[in-house]
Design a protein around this motif. Structure first.
Motif, short mmCIF file in Angstrom:
data_model
loop_
_atom_site.label_atom_id
_atom_site.label_comp_id
_atom_site.label_asym_id
_atom_site.label_seq_id
_atom_site.Cartn_x
_atom_site.Cartn_y
_atom_site.Cartn_z
N ASN A 248 -5.78 6.99 7.43
CA ASN A 248 -5.73 6.81 5.97
C ASN A 248 -5.34 8.11 5.27
O ASN A 248 -4.61 8.10 4.28
N GLU A 249 -5.83 9.22 5.81
CA GLU A 249 -5.49 10.52 5.23
C GLU A 249 -3.98 10.77 5.37
O GLU A 249 -3.33 11.28 4.46
N LEU A 250 -3.42 10.37 6.51
CA LEU A 250 -1.98 10.49 6.73
C LEU A 250 -1.22 9.72 5.64
O LEU A 250 -0.25 10.22 5.07
N ALA A 251 -1.70 8.51 5.36
CA ALA A 251 -1.05 7.68 4.34
C ALA A 251 -1.15 8.36 2.97
O ALA A 251 -0.17 8.41 2.21
N ARG A 252 -2.34 8.87 2.66
CA ARG A 252 -2.51 9.52 1.34
C ARG A 252 -1.66 10.78 1.22
O ARG A 252 -1.02 11.02 0.20
N GLN A 253 -1.65 11.58 2.29
CA GLN A 253 -0.86 12.81 2.25
C GLN A 253 0.62 12.51 2.09
O GLN A 253 1.33 13.26 1.42
N ALA A 254 1.08 11.41 2.69
CA ALA A 254 2.49 11.04 2.54
C ALA A 254 2.80 10.75 1.08
O ALA A 254 3.81 11.21 0.54
#
Lengths: 197, 375
Positions: free
Chosen positions: B182-188
């Motif tokens: 989820n953090e990967l998605a938010r950072q993107a």
């Protein structure tokens, strides 16, 4: 309906909590709910049986009794039933102890390897026995630890497991087994049912 | 946006972040009819990128509803027989109160001024809908993934408001791996300069590149390794050989790009931030002093937990932990693992064994619920 299930149902009081380990398609649970108003739960390893239970509205958990009984808290059931499966486990002793941890009492049935037809098969024909209750070949049988009623009787005594009652089933007849008639009943019972605590 | 049913929730709701809200919209949709005995209502919770349009044509996207495989006339959850309700989660972008809605204080869209919400906030806001529809006790609550979490949360927060519950492919708390993805998605999203700390919404533009990458991450996690290999392998996209470029040479690349960029047309980037955060904060054991056992204490609800063998996002092991917690609390719980290569996505696609299982469960629960009501 299997005769054995009727005998197990008669052994159980009304309105208790029962865990049926290896519950199959849920026939026994169905019977216990209808006839004894028992709160029944099942544990079953085969996916197709699990689904059959779910379709019937029975509560069943897909899982392996050998490794997954730990999920049930101590003494969370009044009775735990194990029908003709003990001999199929890698470690029957461990499973038996787990049954008695989860349940206040356990009802364990075994196909009796001491039944006369089984004995004659080996004695007369020199072949591993194949009967209605033991329908497998030596190479494909799931039964790793076959035993007789007498073996089970001795085993429970050795391990300090209290035997409250033993019943022997032969065709339509059910009889109580005691130390005094153990030899003869061990010869003439197809199935032994142990009430343990 | 027409065709969207909205309920204005006038009673105040204290959010987990301590902010109190009231007079906010909850968008919802219903399918089928509530029968006279009111014993056929099923509350469906949607997953991260879902919405209230469960089945049939979604009037906004003009595509099939997200659970058309399972819900509809004659389907596993048969809308000829059952009354299916689904609300868009708060924090979402399909009409419910979310970051793209107008903040009455500033007359501008909330953007990052929207409060951080939780799964419990989402579920509590939906209970009002049941009051409005006149349903005292549901036949079933269900949903997959984040929808499954909401099902568990609903049972914990509103004990015995539902006769049965079917949490699918979910867990009672988010694992480190789930949070990381989820953090990967938010950072993107946040790395896209258009995002501009969420203020893009005032300029009527969308951080498409970042949001598309976020969606691609999701899509990888929804498939299994085997399923992906079988579907795409090393197949090339409409070409005989490599392009010696960074175009989408491989079919799997083309698939991800298509999914990513189709998604940005229907979803709000800030909503992805808020909803993934709600999922990460989800930890049912933290809400009760006695942990999970306390969360499920005194439940009369009949549970069926379902997992998928190839789901690596919410594994069978995690689903079984939910079962163990329910068992420890003495709840009535069933569990089935569906053997499939289709990964986490299995609940959304045509997976016959899964569909048969949910149909069998709901139909048998309906019979029992009818009998209970008669007594």
């Amino acid at each position: 309906m299997k005769k054995e299930f009727k005998v197990i149902a008669e052994l159980l009081p009304k309105n208790v909590r029962v865990l049926d380990v290896g519950c199959g398609d849920g026939s026994l649970m169905d019977l216990l709910i209808k006839e004894k108003n028992i709160e029944a739960r099942g544990l079953e390893i085969k996916e197709e049986y699990v689904k059959k239970c779910i379709y019937k509205g029975l509560s069943v958990i897909e899982g392996n009794a050998e490794t997954e009984l730990h999920q049930f808290p101590d003494q969370s059931f009044d009775y735990v039933v194990l029908s003709q499966t003990l001999q199929a486990f890698y470690n029957p002793e461990k499973v038996l102890k787990e049954l008695l941890r989860v349940g206040k009492s356990a009802i364990v049935s075994i196909p009796n390897f001491g039944y006369w037809k089984v004995r004659t098969s080996l004695l007369i024909f020199g072949k591993m026995p194949m009967t209605k209750t033991l329908p497998y070949n030596w190479h494909n049988t799931p039964n790793l630890h076959m035993c007789t009623i007498k073996d089970m009787f001795n085993f429970c005594n050795e391990k300090n497991i209290k035997i409250d009652k033993i019943l022997g089933i032969n065709e339509d007849k059910t009889s109580q087994i005691k130390r005094s008639n153990l030899e003869i009943k061990n010869l003439f019972s197809k199935i032994g049912i142990f009430l343990l605590s | 946006m027409t065709n969207i049913k909205k309920l204005n929730i006038s009673k105040s709701l204290l959010l987990d972040c301590k902010q109190t809200i009231k007079d906010f919209p909850l968008a919802y949709e219903t399918y089928g009819k509530l029968n006279e005995n009111k014993d056929n209502a099923i509350l469906v919770f949607h997953a991260l990128t879902g919405d209230q349009f469960v089945t049939g044509l979604n009037p906004i996207t003009k595509k099939d509803g997200w659970w058309t495989t399972a819900v509809g006339p004659g389907k596993a959850i048969d809308t000829n027989k059952y009354f299916v309700i689904c609300a868009n989660v708060i924090g979402g972008c399909m009409g419910s109160w979310g970051p793209k809605e107008i903040d009455k204080k500033t007359n501008e869209p909330y953007g990052l001024n929207f409060p951080v919400i939780t799964i419990r906030d989402i579920v509590r806001s939906q209970e009002t809908l049941l009051e409005y529809l006149g349903i005292k006790k549901l036949l079933c609550v269900t949903g997959g993934s984040m929808g499954g979490m909401q099902s568990l949360q609903f049972c914990a927060t509103f004990p015995n408001r539902t006769f049965s519950a079917m949490p699918i492919a979910c867990s009672t708390s988010h694992s480190a791996q789930n949070i990381a993805l989820n953090e990967l998605a938010r950072q993107a999203v946040m790395a896209d300069p258009v995002w501009d700390k969420g203020k893009y919404i005032k300029k009527n533009i969308q951080p498409k590149n970042g949001l598309a990458v976020a969606r691609m991450v999701g899509h990888i996690s929804y498939l299994s390794e085997k399923g992906m290999q079988e579907k795409f392998g090393r197949k090339l996209q409409e070409r005989g050989d490599y392009d010696f470029s960074f175009n989408a040479d491989f079919q799997v690349e083309s698939y991800l790009r298509h999914q990513g960029f189709a998604f940005v047309e229907r979803f709000d980037a800030n909503s992805i931030l808020y909803i993934t955060r709600a999922m990460d904060y989800f930890d049912l054991s933290k809400q009760f002093k006695g942990g999970l056992t306390e969360a499920f204490k005194n439940q009369k609800t009949k549970f069926l937990v379902i997992s998928f063998s190839s789901d690596w996002l919410y594994t069978t092991k995690e689903n079984k932990e939910t079962v163990i917690a329910l068992n420890a609390a003495g709840a009535d719980v069933s569990f089935a693992e569906i053997k499939t290569d289709k990964g986490h996505d299995s609940f959304l696609v045509n997976e016959p064994e899964f569909l048969k299982t949910i149909k069998g469960f709901i139909d048998s629960m309906h019979l029992k619920f009818k009998n209970e009501k008669r007594i």
